[in-house]
Design an enzyme around this catalytic site. Structure first.
Site, PDB file in Angstrom:
ATOM      1  N   GLY A  45       0.835  -1.197   0.000  1.00  0.00           N
ATOM      2  CA  GLY A  45       0.000   0.000   0.000  1.00  0.00           C
ATOM      3  C   GLY A  45       0.875   1.255   0.000  1.00  0.00           C
ATOM      4  O   GLY A  45       1.478   1.586  -1.021  1.00  0.00           O
ATOM      5  N   SER A 112       6.700  -4.487  -1.273  1.00  0.00           N
ATOM      6  CA  SER A 112       6.417  -3.081  -1.551  1.00  0.00           C
ATOM      7  C   SER A 112       6.421  -2.302  -0.236  1.00  0.00           C
ATOM      8  O   SER A 112       7.423  -2.347   0.488  1.00  0.00           O
ATOM      9  CB  SER A 112       5.093  -2.966  -2.318  1.00  0.00           C
ATOM     10  OG  SER A 112       4.913  -1.681  -2.845  1.00  0.00           O
ATOM     11  N   TRP A 113       5.346  -1.604   0.102  1.00  0.00           N
ATOM     12  CA  TRP A 113       5.287  -0.949   1.414  1.00  0.00           C
ATOM     13  C   TRP A 113       5.497  -1.971   2.541  1.00  0.00           C
ATOM     14  O   TRP A 113       6.108  -1.669   3.562  1.00  0.00           O
ATOM     15  CB  TRP A 113       3.942  -0.237   1.587  1.00  0.00           C
ATOM     16  CG  TRP A 113       3.576  -0.018   3.023  1.00  0.00           C
ATOM     17  CD1 TRP A 113       2.542  -0.585   3.711  1.00  0.00           C
ATOM     18  CD2 TRP A 113       4.253   0.832   3.975  1.00  0.00           C
ATOM     19  NE1 TRP A 113       2.536  -0.161   5.018  1.00  0.00           N
ATOM     20  CE2 TRP A 113       3.575   0.710   5.200  1.00  0.00           C
ATOM     21  CE3 TRP A 113       5.383   1.652   3.891  1.00  0.00           C
ATOM     22  CZ2 TRP A 113       3.978   1.391   6.348  1.00  0.00           C
ATOM     23  CZ3 TRP A 113       5.782   2.333   5.031  1.00  0.00           C
ATOM     24  CH2 TRP A 113       5.080   2.208   6.241  1.00  0.00           C
ATOM     25  N   ASP A 265      10.514  -2.867 -12.485  1.00  0.00           N
ATOM     26  CA  ASP A 265       9.553  -2.380 -11.495  1.00  0.00           C
ATOM     27  C   ASP A 265       9.431  -0.862 -11.645  1.00  0.00           C
ATOM     28  O   ASP A 265      10.388  -0.121 -11.389  1.00  0.00           O
ATOM     29  CB  ASP A 265      10.045  -2.753 -10.091  1.00  0.00           C
ATOM     30  CG  ASP A 265       9.029  -2.466  -8.996  1.00  0.00           C
ATOM     31  OD1 ASP A 265       8.186  -1.567  -9.182  1.00  0.00           O
ATOM     32  OD2 ASP A 265       9.109  -3.123  -7.946  1.00  0.00           O
ATOM     33  N   HIS A 293       6.387  -4.789 -10.853  1.00  0.00           N
ATOM     34  CA  HIS A 293       6.239  -4.654  -9.400  1.00  0.00           C
ATOM     35  C   HIS A 293       5.382  -5.746  -8.762  1.00  0.00           C
ATOM     36  O   HIS A 293       5.556  -6.066  -7.598  1.00  0.00           O
ATOM     37  CB  HIS A 293       5.626  -3.291  -9.082  1.00  0.00           C
ATOM     38  CG  HIS A 293       5.540  -2.987  -7.617  1.00  0.00           C
ATOM     39  ND1 HIS A 293       6.667  -2.813  -6.824  1.00  0.00           N
ATOM     40  CD2 HIS A 293       4.475  -2.837  -6.784  1.00  0.00           C
ATOM     41  CE1 HIS A 293       6.289  -2.551  -5.575  1.00  0.00           C
ATOM     42  NE2 HIS A 293       4.969  -2.570  -5.525  1.00  0.00           N
TER      43      HIS A 293
END
Length: 314
Positions: A45, A112-113, A265, A293
């Protein structure tokens, strides 16, 4: 595991909400083997929430699989709430979950986050981490944000122009703050369409080969996600990325670590993954040559499955 094969779908053997503050209650689910080796999945996120497919990266016979929706995300309450919602709060929540479930040490898996949050947690609680599996590295440094909210237009001019549609020319130098005024507007006829457009931008640059858009859009879910994400990005995700790298180099060298990164990505470019691999000599960096990604692109998915298989030996 030599060929791509996610583990079969599995259902939680329990789920609950844990009150982590007077305001926030987080959704936590447990799957797989209740007596197995614990692993916690940290979703991306910020703002996304976890989903059933994420359980399938782990052998349910071996792992005690724990997923949770971060503050303001998914099934956690209240949705989209940004008060008392920082990275330090989320790190504390992970520890609350560990203690609530009476777990001593666990594997930590984030993308990711979620990779940022995994590093923040490991830097603070290295003794609790058996291994780290990190995908699509992101440290929320100013140049990483500048790429995502501007420079990526060099590769995705159409997606960038779609994001700019509601933004007056006088505000196009600060798209983030303008969208914040929209998505935090009390009028849902303003906030919900802006949230949908904001989220669609990231979705459109996720994969090397674009995927068809889903026709299913839940305005309330889209709004909560966009509000949490914009809140975090406006504050550089409440982390100092350079300091996180230094702390990792000092504290995480004894932790087996796998870094999986798509070569193409466009959300989190490969430089950050490479820098972390330089800071952690023991880490294995897998640069997937034909991926963007998304965790679900074949080469990335395979590398993540291989990592969870390898760490069954620990």
């Amino acid at each position: 595991m030599s060929t791509l094969c996610l583990y079969p779908e599995c259902q939680p053997f329990t789920n609950t909400h844990i009150a982590v503050s007077p305001l926030h209650s987080i959704y936590v689910e447990q799957c797989g083997n209740p007596h197995g080796v614990p692993v916690i999945f940290l979703h991306g996120g910020p703002g996304s929430g976890c989903n059933p497919g994420q359980r399938r990266f782990f052998d349910p016979e071996h792992y005690h699989i724990i997923l949770f929706d971060q503050r303001g995300c998914g099934r956690s309450q209240p949705p989209g709430e940004t008060s008392n919602n920082t990275t330090a709060d989320l790190v504390a929540d992970i520890e609350t979950i560990r203690q609530h479930l009476n777990i001593n040490r666990w594997h930590v898996f984030g993308g990711s986050w979620g990779s940022t949050l995994a590093l923040a947690y490991a830097n603070s609680h290295a003794g609790r981490v058996i291994s780290l599996t990190l995908r699509g590295l992101f440290l929320s440094r100013q140049h990483e944000i500048a790429w995502f909210l501007g420079q990526v237009a060099l590769f995705f001019p159409e997606a960038w122009q779609q994001l700019l549609v509601p933004v007056p020319a006088s505000h196009q130098e600060n798209v983030l703050d303008y969208y914040a005024t929209l998505v935090f507007d009390a009028d849902t006829s303003i906030s919900v369409p802006a949230a949908i457009r904001w989220n669609a931008f990231e979705s459109s640059i996720m994969s090397l080969i674009p995927k068809a858009d889903s026709n299913e859009v839940n305005g309330a879910v889209e709004l909560a996600r966009a509000r949490v994400q914009i809140h975090y990005i406006q504050h550089l995700c409440f982390v100092d990325g350079e300091q996180m790298l230094r702390e990792a180099a000092n504290q995480l060298r004894a932790i087996p670590t796998t870094i999986v990164q798509g070569r193409y990505d466009m959300v989190c470019p490969p430089q950050t993954a490479w820098e972390l691999s330089q800071a952690l000599p023991q880490a294995t960096l897998i640069m997937v040559p034909d991926a963007g990604h998304s965790a679900m692109e074949p080469g990335t998915c395979q590398a993540l499955l291989n990592a969870t298989e390898q760490y069954k030996q620990l």
